[in-house]
Design a protein around this motif. Structure first.
Motif, PDB file in Angstrom:
ATOM      1  N   THR A 157       2.104  -8.073   3.761  1.00 42.95           N
ATOM      2  CA  THR A 157       2.634  -8.674   2.531  1.00 42.95           C
ATOM      3  C   THR A 157       1.654  -8.496   1.372  1.00 42.95           C
ATOM      4  N   GLY A 158       0.371  -8.683   1.646  1.00 36.77           N
ATOM      5  CA  GLY A 158      -0.634  -8.443   0.608  1.00 36.77           C
ATOM      6  C   GLY A 158      -0.624  -7.006   0.131  1.00 36.77           C
ATOM      7  N   LEU A 159      -0.429  -6.076   1.072  1.00 40.69           N
ATOM      8  CA  LEU A 159      -0.366  -4.656   0.699  1.00 40.69           C
ATOM      9  C   LEU A 159       0.846  -4.377  -0.194  1.00 40.69           C
ATOM     10  N   VAL A 160       1.966  -5.051   0.102  1.00 39.18           N
ATOM     11  CA  VAL A 160       3.163  -4.887  -0.736  1.00 39.18           C
ATOM     12  C   VAL A 160       2.883  -5.360  -2.162  1.00 39.18           C
ATOM     13  N   LEU A 161       2.198  -6.490  -2.307  1.00 38.38           N
ATOM     14  CA  LEU A 161       1.875  -7.008  -3.646  1.00 38.38           C
ATOM     15  C   LEU A 161       0.966  -6.042  -4.408  1.00 38.38           C
ATOM     16  N   ILE A 162      -0.012  -5.479  -3.717  1.00 35.14           N
ATOM     17  CA  ILE A 162      -0.922  -4.534  -4.375  1.00 35.14           C
ATOM     18  C   ILE A 162      -0.171  -3.282  -4.832  1.00 35.14           C
ATOM     19  N   TYR A 163       0.617  -2.715  -3.942  1.00 39.12           N
ATOM     20  CA  TYR A 163       1.358  -1.498  -4.293  1.00 39.12           C
ATOM     21  C   TYR A 163       2.346  -1.753  -5.431  1.00 39.12           C
ATOM     22  N   TRP A 225       4.633   4.729   0.910  1.00 44.23           N
ATOM     23  CA  TRP A 225       4.709   5.364   2.231  1.00 44.23           C
ATOM     24  C   TRP A 225       3.496   6.258   2.486  1.00 44.23           C
ATOM     25  N   ASN A 226       3.011   6.935   1.444  1.00 45.39           N
ATOM     26  CA  ASN A 226       1.924   7.905   1.626  1.00 45.39           C
ATOM     27  C   ASN A 226       0.547   7.353   1.263  1.00 45.39           C
ATOM     28  N   GLU A 227       0.457   6.154   0.680  1.00 47.65           N
ATOM     29  CA  GLU A 227      -0.830   5.656   0.195  1.00 47.65           C
ATOM     30  C   GLU A 227      -1.791   5.425   1.361  1.00 47.65           C
ATOM     31  N   PHE A 228      -3.062   5.780   1.138  1.00 50.79           N
ATOM     32  CA  PHE A 228      -4.027   5.719   2.231  1.00 50.79           C
ATOM     33  C   PHE A 228      -5.200   4.780   1.943  1.00 50.79           C
ATOM     34  N   LEU A 229      -5.828   4.911   0.759  1.00 49.57           N
ATOM     35  CA  LEU A 229      -7.109   4.241   0.523  1.00 49.57           C
ATOM     36  C   LEU A 229      -6.994   2.717   0.576  1.00 49.57           C
ATOM     37  N   ALA A 230      -6.026   2.152  -0.135  1.00 56.24           N
ATOM     38  CA  ALA A 230      -5.882   0.684  -0.156  1.00 56.24           C
ATOM     39  C   ALA A 230      -5.580   0.160   1.242  1.00 56.24           C
ATOM     40  N   ALA A 231      -4.715   0.856   1.976  1.00 50.70           N
ATOM     41  CA  ALA A 231      -4.394   0.410   3.335  1.00 50.70           C
ATOM     42  C   ALA A 231      -5.625   0.479   4.233  1.00 50.70           C
ATOM     43  N   VAL A 233      -8.764   0.106   3.296  1.00 51.28           N
ATOM     44  CA  VAL A 233      -9.732  -0.927   2.921  1.00 51.28           C
ATOM     45  C   VAL A 233      -9.209  -2.328   3.243  1.00 51.28           C
ATOM     46  N   LEU A 234      -7.938  -2.568   2.983  1.00 53.29           N
ATOM     47  CA  LEU A 234      -7.393  -3.923   3.074  1.00 53.29           C
ATOM     48  C   LEU A 234      -6.933  -4.303   4.479  1.00 53.29           C
ATOM     49  N   LEU A 235      -6.675  -3.317   5.344  1.00 45.23           N
ATOM     50  CA  LEU A 235      -6.198  -3.626   6.694  1.00 45.23           C
ATOM     51  C   LEU A 235      -7.319  -3.360   7.690  1.00 45.23           C
ATOM     52  N   THR A 236      -7.659  -4.362   8.473  1.00 40.90           N
ATOM     53  CA  THR A 236      -8.713  -4.207   9.488  1.00 40.90           C
ATOM     54  C   THR A 236      -8.160  -4.336  10.901  1.00 40.90           C
ATOM     55  N   ASP A 237      -6.997  -4.932  11.051  1.00 38.86           N
ATOM     56  CA  ASP A 237      -6.369  -5.075  12.362  1.00 38.86           C
ATOM     57  C   ASP A 237      -5.588  -3.804  12.694  1.00 38.86           C
ATOM     58  N   GLN A 238      -5.927  -3.152  13.814  1.00 39.18           N
ATOM     59  CA  GLN A 238      -5.283  -1.872  14.134  1.00 39.18           C
ATOM     60  C   GLN A 238      -3.783  -1.996  14.317  1.00 39.18           C
ATOM     61  N   SER A 239      -3.311  -3.163  14.768  1.00 40.85           N
ATOM     62  CA  SER A 239      -1.873  -3.324  14.978  1.00 40.85           C
ATOM     63  C   SER A 239      -1.103  -3.327  13.660  1.00 40.85           C
ATOM     64  N   LYS A 240      -1.801  -3.488  12.519  1.00 43.68           N
ATOM     65  CA  LYS A 240      -1.133  -3.510  11.222  1.00 43.68           C
ATOM     66  C   LYS A 240      -1.335  -2.216  10.445  1.00 43.68           C
ATOM     67  N   PHE A 241      -1.919  -1.229  11.071  1.00 39.87           N
ATOM     68  CA  PHE A 241      -2.135   0.041  10.377  1.00 39.87           C
ATOM     69  C   PHE A 241      -0.804   0.661   9.975  1.00 39.87           C
ATOM     70  N   THR A 242      -0.833   1.332   8.818  1.00 37.28           N
ATOM     71  CA  THR A 242       0.311   2.164   8.431  1.00 37.28           C
ATOM     72  C   THR A 242       0.076   3.593   8.935  1.00 37.28           C
ATOM     73  N   LEU A 243       1.076   4.436   8.803  1.00 38.88           N
ATOM     74  CA  LEU A 243       0.962   5.795   9.353  1.00 38.88           C
ATOM     75  C   LEU A 243      -0.196   6.604   8.759  1.00 38.88           C
ATOM     76  N   PRO A 244      -0.429   6.572   7.426  1.00 37.96           N
ATOM     77  CA  PRO A 244      -1.581   7.348   6.912  1.00 37.96           C
ATOM     78  C   PRO A 244      -2.908   6.898   7.508  1.00 37.96           C
TER      79      PRO A 244
END
Length: 295
Positions: A157-163, A225-231, A233-244
């Motif tokens: 949800t935090g990633l959605v707000l940032i994007y 869908w393609n963003e990498f850097l913010a995801a 930095v902001l995601l540390t739990d592997q289960s919440k990783f996005t595809l990039p």
């Protein structure tokens, strides 16, 4: 004299037809060359994803499988972590959430900038656009601290707000142009029929600015869908990783070497939704981009 004039009148159209065919041949040849330049990297990735594990570790030339087609790269990707479908679901949640939030906010802001008068309206619009000139990387640390204070750090949800925040300047600009392209007489006629408020925005203006909405949604979806850097930095739990982010985590062997075959398979899977969306919505996308360009 008459015969010579008749011959010249017959030759002139033939010359014009010859020039037209010549120019058309050059146009088609150039367009084909440019299309091949754009398609070559995509074909390269797709072919490389079907190489065997042993071939994937070798130099990339030639890109096609020399030992027969293999889906071993896709199987390794599926067996990594919590399966590729889980991470694809994370990416889909973030991309759809970003698209929905961006569309709603951009429509309201674009309509306000286009149709309403308020103090310092021009300055406010310039300030919104000026945020596009700020490099995203320079504000990543403040965004990280802000999400941590809100309790949204390491959440989708935090990633959605940032994007969504990053998409809004361009999206507001697009929607204001889309509303500007709609004649005010249509809105006034609907108002005389008793239509106003949300009904005016949804039932009257909505269909007229639909290409702009599609463009804003498509841009937001593809970027999220393609963003990498913010995801990363902001995601540390592997289960919440996005595809990039998953693509950087797919490793194998004792020393953690990059699994290039699985990476190529993941990139191939990531391309599919983007290509389908663009092919389905390309007509509205182009109309949305050109809305307001000519009045």
């Amino acid at each position: 004299m008459t015969a010579a004039l008749s011959r010249s009148q017959t030759v002139a159209p033939a010359t014009r037809r010859g020039r037209f065919r010549y120019h058309r041949a050059i146009f088609h040849a150039t367009a084909t060359l440019v299309a091949l330049l754009f398609l070559a990297p995509l074909a390269w990735v797709v072919l490389a994803s079907f190489r065997s594990p042993a071939e994937s570790a070798r130099p990339p030339l030639p890109p096609w499988p020399m030992e027969g087609f293999s889906i071993a790269s896709y199987e390794r990707l599926e067996n990594f972590g919590q399966s590729v479908l889980h991470y694809a679901g994370n990416s889909l949640f973030v991309a759809l959430g970003t698209s929905a939030l961006t569309i709603v906010v951009a429509i309201l802001a674009g309509y306000g900038f286009s149709r309403h008068r308020f103090p310092m309206k021009g300055l406010a619009f310039v300030l919104v656009l000026s945020t596009m000139m700020i490099p995203f990387q320079s504000i990543l640390t403040p965004l990280f601290l802000l999400l941590a204070k809100m309790g949204l750090q390491n959440t989708l949800t935090g990633l959605v707000l940032i994007y969504s925040t990053l998409q809004l300047p361009f999206s507001v600009f697009m929607m204001r142009n889309a509303f500007d392209a709609v004649p005010k007489e249509i809105e006034e006629a609907a108002r005389m029929d008793g239509v106003k408020g949300v009904r005016m925005l949804v039932q009257v203006m909505g269909p007229l600015v639909l290409p702009g909405v599609v463009t804003v949604g498509l841009f937001a979806f593809l970027n999220a869908w393609n963003e990498f850097l913010a995801a990363l930095v902001l995601l540390t739990d592997q289960s919440k990783f996005t595809l990039p982010v998953l693509m950087t985590a797919v490793r194998y062997g004792r020393y953690g070497s990059v699994d290039w075959g699985a990476v190529q398979a993941g990139v191939t899977l990531m391309m599919i939704p983007c290509m389908i969306l663009f092919l389905v919505l390309q007509r509205s996308y182009i109309r949305g981009l050109t809305a307001g360009a000519v009045k």
